[in-house]
Enzyme design. Structure first.
Site, PDB file in Angstrom:
ATOM      1  N   HIS A  32       0.837  -1.210   0.000  1.00  0.00           N
ATOM      2  CA  HIS A  32       0.000   0.000   0.000  1.00  0.00           C
ATOM      3  C   HIS A  32       0.872   1.260   0.000  1.00  0.00           C
ATOM      4  O   HIS A  32       0.684   2.150  -0.846  1.00  0.00           O
ATOM      5  CB  HIS A  32      -0.918  -0.014   1.221  1.00  0.00           C
ATOM      6  CG  HIS A  32      -1.812   1.172   1.340  1.00  0.00           C
ATOM      7  ND1 HIS A  32      -3.169   1.104   1.106  1.00  0.00           N
ATOM      8  CD2 HIS A  32      -1.562   2.472   1.664  1.00  0.00           C
ATOM      9  CE1 HIS A  32      -3.697   2.300   1.281  1.00  0.00           C
ATOM     10  NE2 HIS A  32      -2.746   3.150   1.629  1.00  0.00           N
ATOM     11  N   GLU A  33       1.804   1.331   0.926  1.00  0.00           N
ATOM     12  CA  GLU A  33       2.636   2.528   1.028  1.00  0.00           C
ATOM     13  C   GLU A  33       3.641   2.617  -0.124  1.00  0.00           C
ATOM     14  O   GLU A  33       3.940   3.724  -0.614  1.00  0.00           O
ATOM     15  CB  GLU A  33       3.359   2.561   2.379  1.00  0.00           C
ATOM     16  CG  GLU A  33       2.435   2.626   3.589  1.00  0.00           C
ATOM     17  CD  GLU A  33       1.489   3.817   3.550  1.00  0.00           C
ATOM     18  OE1 GLU A  33       1.861   4.869   2.983  1.00  0.00           O
ATOM     19  OE2 GLU A  33       0.371   3.703   4.079  1.00  0.00           O
ATOM     20  N   HIS A  36       1.904   4.213  -3.074  1.00  0.00           N
ATOM     21  CA  HIS A  36       1.874   5.677  -2.958  1.00  0.00           C
ATOM     22  C   HIS A  36       3.219   6.277  -3.380  1.00  0.00           C
ATOM     23  O   HIS A  36       3.275   7.231  -4.175  1.00  0.00           O
ATOM     24  CB  HIS A  36       1.595   6.099  -1.513  1.00  0.00           C
ATOM     25  CG  HIS A  36       0.175   5.938  -1.075  1.00  0.00           C
ATOM     26  ND1 HIS A  36      -0.901   6.345  -1.831  1.00  0.00           N
ATOM     27  CD2 HIS A  36      -0.353   5.435   0.078  1.00  0.00           C
ATOM     28  CE1 HIS A  36      -2.027   6.093  -1.168  1.00  0.00           C
ATOM     29  NE2 HIS A  36      -1.713   5.544  -0.014  1.00  0.00           N
TER      30      HIS A  36
END
Length: 227
Positions: A32-33, A36
């Protein structure tokens, strides 16, 4: 036995499922990170890359308290990736895509987890295994898919500091965006009230239930031909 029951009552997941939850969170939060950071970097923002966040190492992304809270309250967070929108040539478009990348990554790996389990069933790859291992695999994939779907839905909620709020903020006209920034701290308080009080059962949990059902029906529709 009483001590074991006390621990189980304190946790959001059964004690025997904790190893599966740990593995899932390491993968889910990290990807997820990373998503980003990767999208921000591709749009010209080197901030995350310079701070060592453009990596698939869980140590760079896991937040100790946010991770612990998953086990206790059933929700949590990783360390937010720093994003400097001043590097973007088209800040609103890039901002939306950076924000979407995180939740979308959880949806993609939830789909991949579902697909792998479907393939294992379709090819009878698990039938030769002892029942203990089959049950363990099924429990792991259930946790893996469910938590990633939950993170996908949770992060799209329109409350600060979640990705859903950032998406709305980037899409909003400048005058609305200024007001959103002005009242953002109140939005965080409202969000916390919704998730840590009984209101969670009336607002957040029904959203999860409807969203999870919709996502899983989509997965089954896409993967149905495999079985």
């Amino acid at each position: 036995m009483d001590n074991l029951n006390s621990i189980n009552s304190f946790l959001a997941f059964p004690l025997e499922m904790i190893p599966y939850v740990v593995i899932t969170l390491m993968i889910a939060f990290t990807i997820h990170e990373y998503a980003h950071a990767y999208v921000a970097y591709k749009f010209g923002d080197p901030t995350a890359q310079r701070q060592g966040r453009l990596t698939l190492s869980p140590l760079a992304h896991l937040d100790p308290f946010g991770t612990l809270l998953i086990f206790i309250a059933g929700f949590g967070w990783a360390r937010p990736v720093p994003v400097n929108r001043s590097y973007f040539k088209r800040p609103r478009l890039a901002g939306v895509l950076v924000s979407v990348a995180g939740p979308l990554s959880n949806l993609v790996i939830a789909f991949l987890g579902t697909a792998i389990w479907y393939i294992l069933l379709a090819t009878n790859a698990v039938t030769a295994l002892p029942e203990f291992y089959v049950n363990g695999l099924q429990d792991f994939f259930n946790i893996f898919v469910s938590l990633n779907v939950m993170l996908f839905i949770f992060n799209l909620l329109p409350f600060p500091p979640l990705d859903g709020y950032r998406i709305i903020e980037d899409l909003a006209p400048a005058n609305i965006r200024a007001k959103m920034t002005q009242y953002e701290s109140y939005g965080i308080i409202i969000f916390l009230i919704l998730v840590i009080t009984p209101l969670d059962g009336y607002i957040i949990q029904p959203i999860f239930a409807v969203g999870r059902t919709a996502v899983m029906e989509l997965f089954h529709f896409l993967l149905g031909p495999i079985l």
